[in-house]
Design a protein around this motif. Structure first.
Motif, mmCIF file in Angstrom:
data_model
loop_
_atom_site.group_PDB
_atom_site.id
_atom_site.type_symbol
_atom_site.label_atom_id
_atom_site.label_comp_id
_atom_site.label_asym_id
_atom_site.label_seq_id
_atom_site.Cartn_x
_atom_site.Cartn_y
_atom_site.Cartn_z
ATOM 1 N N UNK A 96 0.865 -1.190 0.000
ATOM 2 C CA UNK A 96 0.000 0.000 0.000
ATOM 3 C C UNK A 96 0.898 1.235 0.000
ATOM 4 N N UNK A 97 0.507 2.260 -0.744
ATOM 5 C CA UNK A 97 1.269 3.514 -0.742
ATOM 6 C C UNK A 97 2.303 3.629 -1.846
ATOM 7 N N UNK A 98 2.558 2.527 -2.568
ATOM 8 C CA UNK A 98 3.551 2.572 -3.657
ATOM 9 C C UNK A 98 2.864 2.767 -5.003
ATOM 10 N N UNK A 99 3.376 3.712 -5.791
ATOM 11 C CA UNK A 99 2.854 3.961 -7.136
ATOM 12 C C UNK A 99 3.449 2.911 -8.078
ATOM 13 N N UNK A 100 2.670 2.433 -9.054
ATOM 14 C CA UNK A 100 3.163 1.383 -9.956
ATOM 15 C C UNK A 100 4.198 1.911 -10.942
#
Length: 303
Positions: A96-100
């Motif tokens: 959660x919280x990480x951009x792809x």
């Protein structure tokens, strides 16, 4: 530099020029368009205008679209949670919280930065910013993603997504108590005409189907599993809101008073697909993140 022309319609009368232009192409953000206007790349009836110019019917708009800048994505060492990897595909559990993938103004700390450091070979089909990326999940959604390491794998995985043969199951906590145990939401999705940054159920939207099953009911919330038949942007978030059960913690589609979770309680827990080379069906399951497990315990106790 590419040129585009547009004549203002009755429905666009009185709208700001930056709003009208960003509405012409989903890929153009309002901020980007405002920069073009300031740079003199937008002419109305042959004249430069300000970003807050109000359009009149019949105005002739001319837009000089700048060439896209090739951006460099820097590999970054990260502790990735890899579930499976061979020479063709990789399955990773995204926190959660990480951009792809990177975007202008947000070029570091993304899953793609980490993947580029982890493996030197990723499919180039989606360009520099999205190497190997076949499908994505939102920044605040956790869970499993498949990544293509070559073009053969990429095309196979995309075809499987189009044919709806990929298994994608998500766990979610939604507001309200859903009375029935199963349901299917079949409602077309597209850009929200009132807010271009959001998606909504719209008449001329793209076909979108979500199946759901209730796993557990709490006092004011329900724990559900959603299975995607199609994979539209924000599909589960918009569909659950549409039937009156928005996701807990969702800052965009949830109610103002929601759980403080730094984003929606949504986890891509199951991912299954046919291996592009061997033809074997592979399925993976990632357990709920810690915050999600704790939330369920908390809701049970409140119940």
């Amino acid at each position: 530099m590419e040129k585009m022309e547009h004549t203002i319609l009755e429905t666009q009368k009185g709208d700001r020029i930056d709003k009208v232009i960003s509405g012409l192409n989903n890929e153009w953000s309002r901020t980007q368009v405002q920069q073009w206007i300031k740079n003199g790349q937008v002419l109305v009836n042959g004249q430069e205008v300000k970003t807050n110019y109000k359009c009149n019917v019949g105005d002739q708009i001319e837009i000089q679209i700048p060439e896209p800048v090739e951006l460099e994505v820097v590999p970054e060492e990260m502790d990735l949670d890899i579930y499976y990897e061979d020479k063709d595909v990789l399955v990773v559990n995204k926190p959660k919280g990480m951009v792809v993938h990177p975007a202008p103004g947000h070029m570091t700390g993304t899953l793609v930065n980490g993947l580029m450091a982890h493996c030197k070979d990723l499919s180039g089909i989606n360009g520099v910013l999205r190497p190997g990326i076949v499908h994505r999940i939102d920044k605040d959604t956790s869970g499993l993603l498949m990544v293509a390491k070559n073009d053969l794998a990429h095309e196979s995985l995309v075809n499987q997504l189009v044919e709806k043969s990929v298994t994608r199951k998500y766990k979610a906590i939604v507001h309200g108590v859903i009375p029935h145990d199963f349901g299917t939401i079949d409602a077309p999705l597209g850009r929200d005409p009132k807010d271009r940054q959001s998606m909504a159920v719209v008449d001329n939207g793209k076909h979108a189907v979500t199946h759901f099953q209730v796993l557990e009911r709490f006092k004011n919330f329900t724990f559900v599993e959603c299975q995607l038949e199609t994979g539209r942007t924000h599909q589960i978030r918009v569909h659950m809101k549409y039937i009156g059960y928005p996701l807990a913690g969702d800052p965009k589609y949830g109610p103002k008073k929601t759980l403080d979770l730094n984003g929606q309680a949504l986890h891509a827990g199951v991912l299954g697909f046919t291996h592009p080379r061997t033809g074997e069906y592979l399925e993976f399951e990632a357990p709920l993140p810690k915050y999600f497990e704790q939330l369920i315990i908390q809701l049970r106790n409140n119940h």
